[in-house]
Design a protein around this motif. Structure first.
Motif, PDB file in Angstrom:
ATOM      1  N   GLY A 117     -18.435   0.447   8.553  1.00 36.28           N
ATOM      2  CA  GLY A 117     -18.612  -0.563   9.590  1.00 36.28           C
ATOM      3  C   GLY A 117     -17.922  -0.216  10.895  1.00 36.28           C
ATOM      4  N   THR A 118     -17.962  -1.168  11.812  1.00 33.21           N
ATOM      5  CA  THR A 118     -17.405  -0.974  13.147  1.00 33.21           C
ATOM      6  C   THR A 118     -15.875  -1.046  13.116  1.00 33.21           C
ATOM      7  N   LYS A 119     -15.246  -0.072  13.720  1.00 30.19           N
ATOM      8  CA  LYS A 119     -13.786  -0.055  13.888  1.00 30.19           C
ATOM      9  C   LYS A 119     -13.486  -0.103  15.387  1.00 30.19           C
ATOM     10  N   ALA A 120     -12.400  -0.732  15.744  1.00 31.26           N
ATOM     11  CA  ALA A 120     -12.072  -0.969  17.163  1.00 31.26           C
ATOM     12  C   ALA A 120     -11.765   0.310  17.938  1.00 31.26           C
ATOM     13  N   THR A 121     -11.304   1.349  17.231  1.00 26.12           N
ATOM     14  CA  THR A 121     -10.929   2.595  17.908  1.00 26.12           C
ATOM     15  C   THR A 121     -11.475   3.786  17.133  1.00 26.12           C
ATOM     16  N   GLN A 149       0.058   7.245  12.864  1.00 25.73           N
ATOM     17  CA  GLN A 149       0.890   6.461  13.781  1.00 25.73           C
ATOM     18  C   GLN A 149       1.014   7.120  15.152  1.00 25.73           C
ATOM     19  N   GLU A 150       1.218   8.404  15.185  1.00 28.10           N
ATOM     20  CA  GLU A 150       1.447   9.133  16.436  1.00 28.10           C
ATOM     21  C   GLU A 150       0.174   9.743  17.003  1.00 28.10           C
ATOM     22  N   GLU A 151      -0.927   9.603  16.308  1.00 26.06           N
ATOM     23  CA  GLU A 151      -2.184  10.235  16.713  1.00 26.06           C
ATOM     24  C   GLU A 151      -2.795   9.524  17.927  1.00 26.06           C
ATOM     25  N   GLU A 152      -3.211  10.315  18.907  1.00 31.24           N
ATOM     26  CA  GLU A 152      -3.927   9.758  20.054  1.00 31.24           C
ATOM     27  C   GLU A 152      -5.372   9.563  19.643  1.00 31.24           C
ATOM     28  N   VAL A 153      -5.894   8.353  19.895  1.00 29.54           N
ATOM     29  CA  VAL A 153      -7.256   8.061  19.483  1.00 29.54           C
ATOM     30  C   VAL A 153      -8.039   7.469  20.647  1.00 29.54           C
ATOM     31  N   SER A 154      -9.332   7.610  20.572  1.00 30.77           N
ATOM     32  CA  SER A 154     -10.219   7.013  21.566  1.00 30.77           C
ATOM     33  C   SER A 154     -10.143   5.497  21.431  1.00 30.77           C
ATOM     34  N   GLN A 155     -10.163   4.798  22.542  1.00 27.25           N
ATOM     35  CA  GLN A 155     -10.128   3.338  22.503  1.00 27.25           C
ATOM     36  C   GLN A 155     -11.533   2.742  22.402  1.00 27.25           C
ATOM     37  N   ALA A 156     -12.528   3.588  22.309  1.00 25.84           N
ATOM     38  CA  ALA A 156     -13.912   3.131  22.144  1.00 25.84           C
ATOM     39  C   ALA A 156     -14.159   2.817  20.671  1.00 25.84           C
ATOM     40  N   PRO A 157     -15.048   1.883  20.369  1.00 22.94           N
ATOM     41  CA  PRO A 157     -15.365   1.579  18.967  1.00 22.94           C
ATOM     42  C   PRO A 157     -15.933   2.805  18.256  1.00 22.94           C
ATOM     43  N   SER A 158     -15.756   2.836  16.941  1.00 20.72           N
ATOM     44  CA  SER A 158     -16.306   3.930  16.135  1.00 20.72           C
ATOM     45  C   SER A 158     -16.929   3.349  14.865  1.00 20.72           C
ATOM     46  N   TRP A 159     -17.739   4.169  14.212  1.00 22.51           N
ATOM     47  CA  TRP A 159     -18.442   3.759  13.004  1.00 22.51           C
ATOM     48  C   TRP A 159     -18.280   4.869  11.974  1.00 22.51           C
ATOM     49  N   PRO A 160     -17.143   4.927  11.297  1.00 25.40           N
ATOM     50  CA  PRO A 160     -16.893   6.038  10.370  1.00 25.40           C
ATOM     51  C   PRO A 160     -17.825   5.990   9.147  1.00 25.40           C
ATOM     52  N   TYR A 161     -18.402   7.141   8.841  1.00 26.63           N
ATOM     53  CA  TYR A 161     -19.240   7.287   7.650  1.00 26.63           C
ATOM     54  C   TYR A 161     -19.201   8.732   7.203  1.00 26.63           C
ATOM     55  N   ILE A 162     -19.687   8.951   5.998  1.00 25.70           N
ATOM     56  CA  ILE A 162     -19.788  10.311   5.464  1.00 25.70           C
ATOM     57  C   ILE A 162     -21.126  10.437   4.769  1.00 25.70           C
ATOM     58  N   VAL A 163     -21.708  11.628   4.858  1.00 31.02           N
ATOM     59  CA  VAL A 163     -22.944  11.939   4.146  1.00 31.02           C
ATOM     60  C   VAL A 163     -22.685  13.204   3.345  1.00 31.02           C
ATOM     61  N   ILE A 164     -23.001  13.156   2.061  1.00 33.69           N
ATOM     62  CA  ILE A 164     -22.867  14.340   1.218  1.00 33.69           C
ATOM     63  C   ILE A 164     -24.250  14.734   0.703  1.00 33.69           C
ATOM     64  N   ARG A 165     -24.383  16.004   0.340  1.00 35.20           N
ATOM     65  CA  ARG A 165     -25.637  16.531  -0.197  1.00 35.20           C
ATOM     66  C   ARG A 165     -25.336  17.190  -1.539  1.00 35.20           C
TER      67      ARG A 165
END
Length: 176
Positions: A117-121, A149-165
């Motif tokens: 789903g949608t994540k804020a960053t 904690q210390e990782e710089e991240v984009s402040q744009a929303p993201s949609w994390p997913y994975i596809v395996i074959r």
């Protein structure tokens, strides 16, 4: 003085109540359930409820179906975005705002996708903890990893997913 019908009905109900439940004097009932009876009734109810809960746990009622024991680990590869089949990309795009679990079979390959789903960053990733075969199902266990904690991240929303074959199979898929 003349009484109306409502007053007469109220007196009849009051008389019935006193007759059936007992007139209370000095905090004790002359008829009906006594204080000790109420305690016994409450104790029986609580013990019954406890017994139902214990028996439910003893027979293994967990509310979710547990897959059978692992028969074999399955080989798979994580699919980069540019290699995801177009139809599967379209399905992921439609469903990515919410959690999703998909499978897609084409050309002798089975693609399994899991999204969170949608994540804020940005900064999120999805890992596969396990992919194995039971007697009648494929089990895929994935996990969402948040940014450090210390990782710089984009402040744009993201949609994390994975596809395996993997090699195409006919068993049902259980997502964990």
């Amino acid at each position: 003085m003349k009484q109306n019908a409502a007053d007469q009905a109220g007196k009849r109900i009051g008389a019935f109540w006193r007759r059936e439940m007992g007139e209370k004097k000095w905090g004790k009932a002359e008829e009906g359930l006594k204080r000790g009876d109420w305690y016994r009734l409450a104790a029986v109810f609580l013990l019954s409820a406890l017994l139902v809960l214990l028996l439910g746990g003893a027979v293994g009622c967990t509310g979710e179906e547990e897959p059978e024991d692992k028969v074999a680990d399955l080989e798979f590869s994580v699919v980069p975005d540019e290699e995801i089949p177009e139809e599967l990309k379209r399905l992921i795009e439609e469903k990515k705002a919410n959690e999703f679990k998909l499978s897609y079979s084409v050309d002798g390959s089975l693609y399994i996708a899991a999204g969170y789903g949608t994540k804020a960053t940005g900064g999120y990733s999805v890992t596969i903890k396990a992919l194995y075969l039971t007697e009648n199902a494929i089990v895929m266990d994935s996990d969402l990893m948040g940014p450090g904690q210390e990782e710089e991240v984009s402040q744009a929303p993201s949609w994390p997913y994975i596809v395996i074959r993997m090699e195409d199979r006919t068993e049902s898929i259980v997502f964990r």
